[in-house]
Design a protein around this motif. Structure first.
Motif, PDB file in Angstrom:
ATOM      1  N   VAL A 123      70.403  -0.549   2.823  1.00  0.00           N
ATOM      2  CA  VAL A 123      69.224  -1.191   2.120  1.00  0.00           C
ATOM      3  C   VAL A 123      69.053  -2.361   3.289  1.00  0.00           C
ATOM      4  CG1 VAL A 123      68.344  -3.031   0.355  1.00  0.00           C
ATOM      5  CG2 VAL A 123      69.629  -0.841  -0.316  1.00  0.00           C
ATOM      6  N   GLY A 124      70.018  -2.811   3.842  1.00  0.00           N
ATOM      7  CA  GLY A 124      69.440  -4.054   4.899  1.00  0.00           C
ATOM      8  C   GLY A 124      68.981  -3.494   5.942  1.00  0.00           C
ATOM      9  N   LEU A 125      69.359  -2.292   6.460  1.00  0.00           N
ATOM     10  CA  LEU A 125      68.976  -1.551   7.836  1.00  0.00           C
ATOM     11  C   LEU A 125      67.544  -0.998   7.555  1.00  0.00           C
ATOM     12  CD1 LEU A 125      71.942   0.418   8.919  1.00  0.00           C
ATOM     13  CD2 LEU A 125      71.117  -1.389   9.818  1.00  0.00           C
ATOM     14  N   VAL A 126      67.204  -0.837   6.282  1.00  0.00           N
ATOM     15  CA  VAL A 126      65.761  -0.057   5.978  1.00  0.00           C
ATOM     16  C   VAL A 126      64.684  -0.990   5.654  1.00  0.00           C
ATOM     17  CG1 VAL A 126      66.827   1.979   6.136  1.00  0.00           C
ATOM     18  CG2 VAL A 126      66.191   0.645   3.896  1.00  0.00           C
ATOM     19  N   THR A 127      65.197  -2.319   5.260  1.00  0.00           N
ATOM     20  CA  THR A 127      64.123  -3.415   4.704  1.00  0.00           C
ATOM     21  C   THR A 127      64.103  -4.605   5.674  1.00  0.00           C
ATOM     22  OG1 THR A 127      65.793  -4.404   3.724  1.00  0.00           O
ATOM     23  CG2 THR A 127      64.645  -2.910   2.440  1.00  0.00           C
ATOM     24  N   ARG A 128      63.029  -5.392   5.613  1.00  0.00           N
ATOM     25  CA  ARG A 128      62.599  -6.571   6.574  1.00  0.00           C
ATOM     26  C   ARG A 128      63.413  -7.617   5.693  1.00  0.00           C
ATOM     27  NH1 ARG A 128      57.458  -3.572   7.032  1.00  0.00           N
ATOM     28  NH2 ARG A 128      57.214  -3.255   9.105  1.00  0.00           N
ATOM     29  N   ARG A 129      63.632  -8.723   6.532  1.00  0.00           N
ATOM     30  CA  ARG A 129      64.402  -9.908   5.933  1.00  0.00           C
ATOM     31  C   ARG A 129      63.209 -10.554   4.973  1.00  0.00           C
ATOM     32  NH1 ARG A 129      68.365 -12.956   7.007  1.00  0.00           N
ATOM     33  NH2 ARG A 129      68.983 -11.831   8.692  1.00  0.00           N
ATOM     34  N   SER A 130      61.966 -10.419   5.115  1.00  0.00           N
ATOM     35  CA  SER A 130      61.059 -10.982   4.416  1.00  0.00           C
ATOM     36  C   SER A 130      60.649  -9.757   3.034  1.00  0.00           C
ATOM     37  CB  SER A 130      59.648 -11.063   5.087  1.00  0.00           C
ATOM     38  OG  SER A 130      59.044  -9.703   5.466  1.00  0.00           O
ATOM     39  N   THR A 131      61.473  -8.939   3.027  1.00  0.00           N
ATOM     40  CA  THR A 131      61.130  -8.255   1.901  1.00  0.00           C
ATOM     41  C   THR A 131      61.919  -8.803   0.723  1.00  0.00           C
ATOM     42  OG1 THR A 131      61.330  -6.127   2.961  1.00  0.00           O
ATOM     43  CG2 THR A 131      61.788  -5.999   0.769  1.00  0.00           C
ATOM     44  N   PRO A 142      63.722  -9.982  -2.635  1.00  0.00           N
ATOM     45  CA  PRO A 142      64.928  -9.490  -3.279  1.00  0.00           C
ATOM     46  C   PRO A 142      64.919  -8.445  -4.412  1.00  0.00           C
ATOM     47  CG  PRO A 142      65.159 -11.794  -2.808  1.00  0.00           C
ATOM     48  CD  PRO A 142      63.722 -11.175  -2.784  1.00  0.00           C
ATOM     49  N   GLY A 143      63.727  -8.598  -5.094  1.00  0.00           N
ATOM     50  CA  GLY A 143      63.508  -7.558  -6.233  1.00  0.00           C
ATOM     51  C   GLY A 143      63.198  -6.093  -5.775  1.00  0.00           C
ATOM     52  N   VAL A 144      62.444  -6.092  -4.579  1.00  0.00           N
ATOM     53  CA  VAL A 144      62.312  -4.635  -3.987  1.00  0.00           C
ATOM     54  C   VAL A 144      63.656  -4.211  -3.485  1.00  0.00           C
ATOM     55  CG1 VAL A 144      61.318  -3.546  -2.136  1.00  0.00           C
ATOM     56  CG2 VAL A 144      59.763  -5.215  -3.518  1.00  0.00           C
ATOM     57  N   LYS A 145      64.580  -5.181  -2.770  1.00  0.00           N
ATOM     58  CA  LYS A 145      65.665  -4.550  -2.200  1.00  0.00           C
ATOM     59  C   LYS A 145      66.813  -4.120  -3.440  1.00  0.00           C
ATOM     60  CE  LYS A 145      65.589  -7.581   1.535  1.00  0.00           C
ATOM     61  NZ  LYS A 145      66.249  -8.728   2.423  1.00  0.00           N
ATOM     62  N   ALA A 146      66.643  -4.854  -4.556  1.00  0.00           N
ATOM     63  CA  ALA A 146      67.502  -4.401  -5.718  1.00  0.00           C
ATOM     64  C   ALA A 146      67.049  -3.160  -6.383  1.00  0.00           C
ATOM     65  CB  ALA A 146      67.436  -5.483  -6.896  1.00  0.00           C
ATOM     66  N   VAL A 147      65.728  -2.807  -6.584  1.00  0.00           N
ATOM     67  CA  VAL A 147      65.170  -1.537  -6.796  1.00  0.00           C
ATOM     68  C   VAL A 147      65.487  -0.466  -5.847  1.00  0.00           C
ATOM     69  CG1 VAL A 147      63.150  -0.174  -7.380  1.00  0.00           C
ATOM     70  CG2 VAL A 147      63.418  -2.670  -8.353  1.00  0.00           C
ATOM     71  N   LEU A 148      65.530  -0.705  -4.641  1.00  0.00           N
ATOM     72  CA  LEU A 148      65.767   0.248  -3.643  1.00  0.00           C
ATOM     73  C   LEU A 148      67.506   0.683  -3.770  1.00  0.00           C
ATOM     74  CD1 LEU A 148      65.160   2.049  -1.232  1.00  0.00           C
ATOM     75  CD2 LEU A 148      65.468   0.182   0.222  1.00  0.00           C
ATOM     76  N   LEU A 149      68.051  -0.334  -3.908  1.00  0.00           N
ATOM     77  CA  LEU A 149      69.828  -0.375  -4.027  1.00  0.00           C
ATOM     78  C   LEU A 149      69.953   0.710  -5.347  1.00  0.00           C
ATOM     79  CD1 LEU A 149      72.413  -0.934  -3.061  1.00  0.00           C
ATOM     80  CD2 LEU A 149      72.298  -2.820  -4.433  1.00  0.00           C
ATOM     81  N   LEU A 150      69.095   0.068  -6.438  1.00  0.00           N
ATOM     82  CA  LEU A 150      69.325   1.237  -7.862  1.00  0.00           C
ATOM     83  C   LEU A 150      68.990   2.550  -7.452  1.00  0.00           C
ATOM     84  CD1 LEU A 150      69.867   1.151 -10.716  1.00  0.00           C
ATOM     85  CD2 LEU A 150      67.723   0.356 -11.181  1.00  0.00           C
ATOM     86  N   ALA A 151      67.743   2.721  -6.766  1.00  0.00           N
ATOM     87  CA  ALA A 151      67.527   4.238  -6.502  1.00  0.00           C
ATOM     88  C   ALA A 151      68.430   5.026  -5.657  1.00  0.00           C
ATOM     89  CB  ALA A 151      66.190   4.232  -5.755  1.00  0.00           C
ATOM     90  N   LEU A 152      68.926   4.159  -4.592  1.00  0.00           N
ATOM     91  CA  LEU A 152      69.881   4.745  -3.688  1.00  0.00           C
ATOM     92  C   LEU A 152      71.024   5.083  -4.777  1.00  0.00           C
ATOM     93  CD1 LEU A 152      69.538   3.002  -0.500  1.00  0.00           C
ATOM     94  CD2 LEU A 152      68.578   5.214  -0.959  1.00  0.00           C
ATOM     95  N   SER A 153      71.530   4.122  -5.384  1.00  0.00           N
ATOM     96  CA  SER A 153      72.791   4.679  -6.471  1.00  0.00           C
ATOM     97  C   SER A 153      72.728   5.511  -7.218  1.00  0.00           C
ATOM     98  CB  SER A 153      73.097   3.102  -7.363  1.00  0.00           C
ATOM     99  OG  SER A 153      73.376   2.044  -6.541  1.00  0.00           O
ATOM    100  N   ALA A 154      71.285   5.902  -7.834  1.00  0.00           N
ATOM    101  CA  ALA A 154      71.055   6.921  -8.746  1.00  0.00           C
ATOM    102  C   ALA A 154      70.931   8.546  -7.990  1.00  0.00           C
ATOM    103  CB  ALA A 154      69.361   6.805  -9.446  1.00  0.00           C
ATOM    104  N   ILE A 155      70.399   8.355  -6.792  1.00  0.00           N
ATOM    105  CA  ILE A 155      70.631   9.392  -5.820  1.00  0.00           C
ATOM    106  C   ILE A 155      72.195   9.900  -5.725  1.00  0.00           C
ATOM    107  CG2 ILE A 155      69.870  10.203  -3.574  1.00  0.00           C
ATOM    108  CD1 ILE A 155      67.301   8.494  -3.638  1.00  0.00           C
ATOM    109  N   ASN A 156      72.793   8.810  -5.131  1.00  0.00           N
ATOM    110  CA  ASN A 156      74.235   9.173  -5.157  1.00  0.00           C
ATOM    111  C   ASN A 156      74.821   9.820  -6.278  1.00  0.00           C
ATOM    112  OD1 ASN A 156      76.752   9.026  -3.884  1.00  0.00           O
ATOM    113  ND2 ASN A 156      77.086   6.941  -4.440  1.00  0.00           N
TER     114      ASN A 156
END
Length: 122
Positions: free
Chosen positions: A32-40, A42-56
């Motif tokens: 998630v840190g690699l594919v997002t910007r520092r300015s992204t 935190p809510g968007v980062k959390a949703v992305l992490l949740l989506a990746l967890s679901a895919i896994n």
């Protein structure tokens, strides 16, 4: 539905698929840190992490169902997604953030756009 969770990660006799799924879960905050910007946000980062967890979780359950001729069930996948997300958040805040791994991933990944000439003058 026999046992929740049916996925191998959380059993007492882990197998290769379960250990691989757990390893992927631990690496997800770095991804998630690699594919997002520092300015992204935190809510968007959390949703992305949740989506990746679901895919896994879906891929792990699907592979287990294929390898064991079991029926694919969604309830264990939802349960596993919640557990994977919790593990990923705990690893991020408990290990990666205090040691600077999260910041290093954020710096080496997608960069914020530099301020334009008009923004620099303002």
């Amino acid at each position: 539905m026999s046992d929740i969770p049916a996925l191998p990660v959380y059993g007492f006799a882990p197998n290769l698929g379960g250990l691989l799924s757990l390893a992927i879960t631990i690496v997800l905050p770095i991804l998630v840190g690699l594919v997002t910007r520092r300015s992204t946000s935190p809510g968007v980062k959390a949703v992305l992490l949740l989506a990746l967890s679901a895919i896994n979780s879906v891929l792990s359950a699907w592979l287990q169902a294929e390898n064991t001729a079991a029926v694919f069930e969604w309830i264990p996948v939802v349960y596993s997604t919640a557990i994977n997300f919790g593990i990923a958040v705990a690893v991020h805040f408990g290990l990666f953030k205090p040691t600077g791994v999260s910041d290093a991933a954020q710096e080496s990944g997608v960069k914020d756009k530099p301020a334009g000439a008009a923004e620099r003058l303002a």
